[in-house]
Every structure is written in C-alpha cells, then in structure tokens.
Enzyme design. Structure first.
Site, PDB file in Angstrom:
ATOM      1  NE  ARG A 193       8.554   0.699   8.698  1.00  0.00           N
ATOM      2  CZ  ARG A 193       7.251   1.130   8.607  1.00  0.00           C
ATOM      3  NH1 ARG A 193       6.801   2.249   8.454  1.00  0.00           N
ATOM      4  NH2 ARG A 193       6.457   0.101   8.091  1.00  0.00           N
ATOM      5  CB  ILE A 246       7.705  -2.755   5.008  1.00  0.00           C
ATOM      6  CG1 ILE A 246       8.559  -2.585   6.167  1.00  0.00           C
ATOM      7  CG2 ILE A 246       6.575  -1.466   4.902  1.00  0.00           C
ATOM      8  CD1 ILE A 246       9.431  -1.357   6.108  1.00  0.00           C
ATOM      9  CB  SER A 247       5.853  -5.886   9.894  1.00  0.00           C
ATOM     10  OG  SER A 247       5.784  -7.266   9.199  1.00  0.00           O
ATOM     11  CD  GLN A 248       0.779  -1.716  13.536  1.00  0.00           C
ATOM     12  OE1 GLN A 248       0.409  -2.566  13.364  1.00  0.00           O
ATOM     13  NE2 GLN A 248       0.503  -0.909  14.363  1.00  0.00           N
ATOM     14  N   PRO A 249       5.528  -0.821  12.304  1.00  0.00           N
ATOM     15  CG  PRO A 249       6.424   1.342  11.873  1.00  0.00           C
ATOM     16  CD  PRO A 249       5.217   0.394  11.510  1.00  0.00           C
TER      17      PRO A 249
END
Length: 211
Positions: free
Chosen positions: A33, A59-62
């Site tokens: 990531r 970038i989205s939260q995992p």
C-alpha cells in the site's frame, strides 16, 4: 514503517473488526500500500485510515477496501468481469486484479489515471483495462459486468451502471450526501434487490472528466 510486521498488525486489526475472508486479508497483506501514496505519507500506509492522494481525492481506508471487496465477491469468489468506477491511485484496483479475471476501471481525473496505469504496470498487475471517462456512464462497450464496485458516493445508484450489470450481477457502492451507507444491489430476473450495509464516508461522485 512498511515492514511485514507493520502490515500484519493492520491485517490483525481488520480481522478483529469483522473481515472474515482470509483470502482477501492475505492479498491485502502482500500488496504494498505504501507504493500507492506519496513518500511523505508512506509511514502511515499501514494505518487503518484514508489518506490524501492529490486532486481532492483519497486512498480508501483499508477496512473499507476489505469490506467492499468482501461484499462484492460474496457468492462468487472469482468473477470474470469487474467494473471499478473511481480508479484513484489504483490500490483497490490492485486488490481486485488479484481476485478477479479481468478488471475494467474508470477514472475521471486523467492525471490520476495515468499514474495508476504506470504503477500497475510496474507492479505487474496486467489484467486491467483503463478508461479516462465519466463513471456515471460506465463502460457500455465491455458490459455486462459480473460485478461493479464504485469508489465515490452518488446521491442514488447511477441508472447506466445498473443497466450494465449482468443477470445475477452485484454492485457495491456508497450512496448518500451527508450520511452515506454502503449499498449492495443484485440484478434479478424481476429487477434489482437492494441491501443497506455499514455507514461510510467517501468523496462525492462527480460527472464529467478532467485532465
């Protein structure tokens, strides 16, 4: 801060917060990531948080990536054709490309799309086709799709995307303005079946495209 130990801590956190698919968790642990964000934020890459990637995008939260992927692949762990709306930095794309036969991904911001394309080629994810376009329109020439994942929030599910779902196909997307929820939509012989899931927070889905 980008070591395998740091990655494993993130995966343990996702598991403790209800992500059940060990296949998805394994792929997220193996996917770097930190290479999808700027160097200045690389030390935060394996925290469970969204991060800016420029152009007012994130970038989205995992956990959100894992949950949306889990919902998308429910009842079919290896769909052949998946449409992703909102390529962004390409992280979600990379996760999907390791789980699905072929990914078609659309991004309205040309500079982000080119960065993602270069990044995917460099990292060896070759089963992805890219389109600089309006996500509300989908990618009709390659439809129907077994799965559609939308990484931005419209006020309501876009009709053109619904039309491009195959029979039995499933779409996962955030819907709403101030209060957003994940919605899972399945196309049936009689129309569409919808389920509302967890509360989330995404950038709004916008029409058109920009360089």
């Amino acid at each position: 801060m980008t070591s395998m130990r740091t990655r494993r801590r993130l995966i343990d956190r996702l598991r403790s917060h209800g992500i059940d698919s060990e296949r998805i968790l394994g792929i997220m642990e193996a996917t770097p990531r930190h290479l999808f964000i700027g160097e200045a934020l690389a030390h935060k890459a394996y925290e469970d948080t969204a991060l800016p990637i420029g152009y007012n995008q994130t970038i989205s939260q995992p956990w959100v990536v894992a949950r949306m992927t889990e919902l998308l692949l429910e009842h079919d762990e290896s769909p052949k054709k998946v449409l992703e709306v909102g390529t962004g930095c390409g992280y979600q794309t990379a996760i999907l490309s390791q789980l699905c036969r072929w990914i078609f991904t659309i991004e309205r911001i040309g500079a982000l799309l080119e960065q993602a394309r270069e990044r995917m080629q460099r990292l060896g994810y070759h089963n992805v086709s890219f389109l600089h376009g309006d996500g509300f329109e989908g990618w009709e020439s390659n439809s129907p799709f077994d799965r559609i994942l939308v990484a931005a929030a419209p006020g309501e599910p876009p009709p053109r995307l619904l039309d491009q779902l195959s029979l039995g196909g499933r779409m996962v997307l955030p819907v709403g303005g101030g209060h957003q929820y994940l919605r899972v939509i399945t196309r049936t012989a009689n129309g569409y079946q919808e389920e509302q899931r967890e509360a989330v927070r995404f950038v709004p889905m916008l029409r058109g495209q920009q360089e």
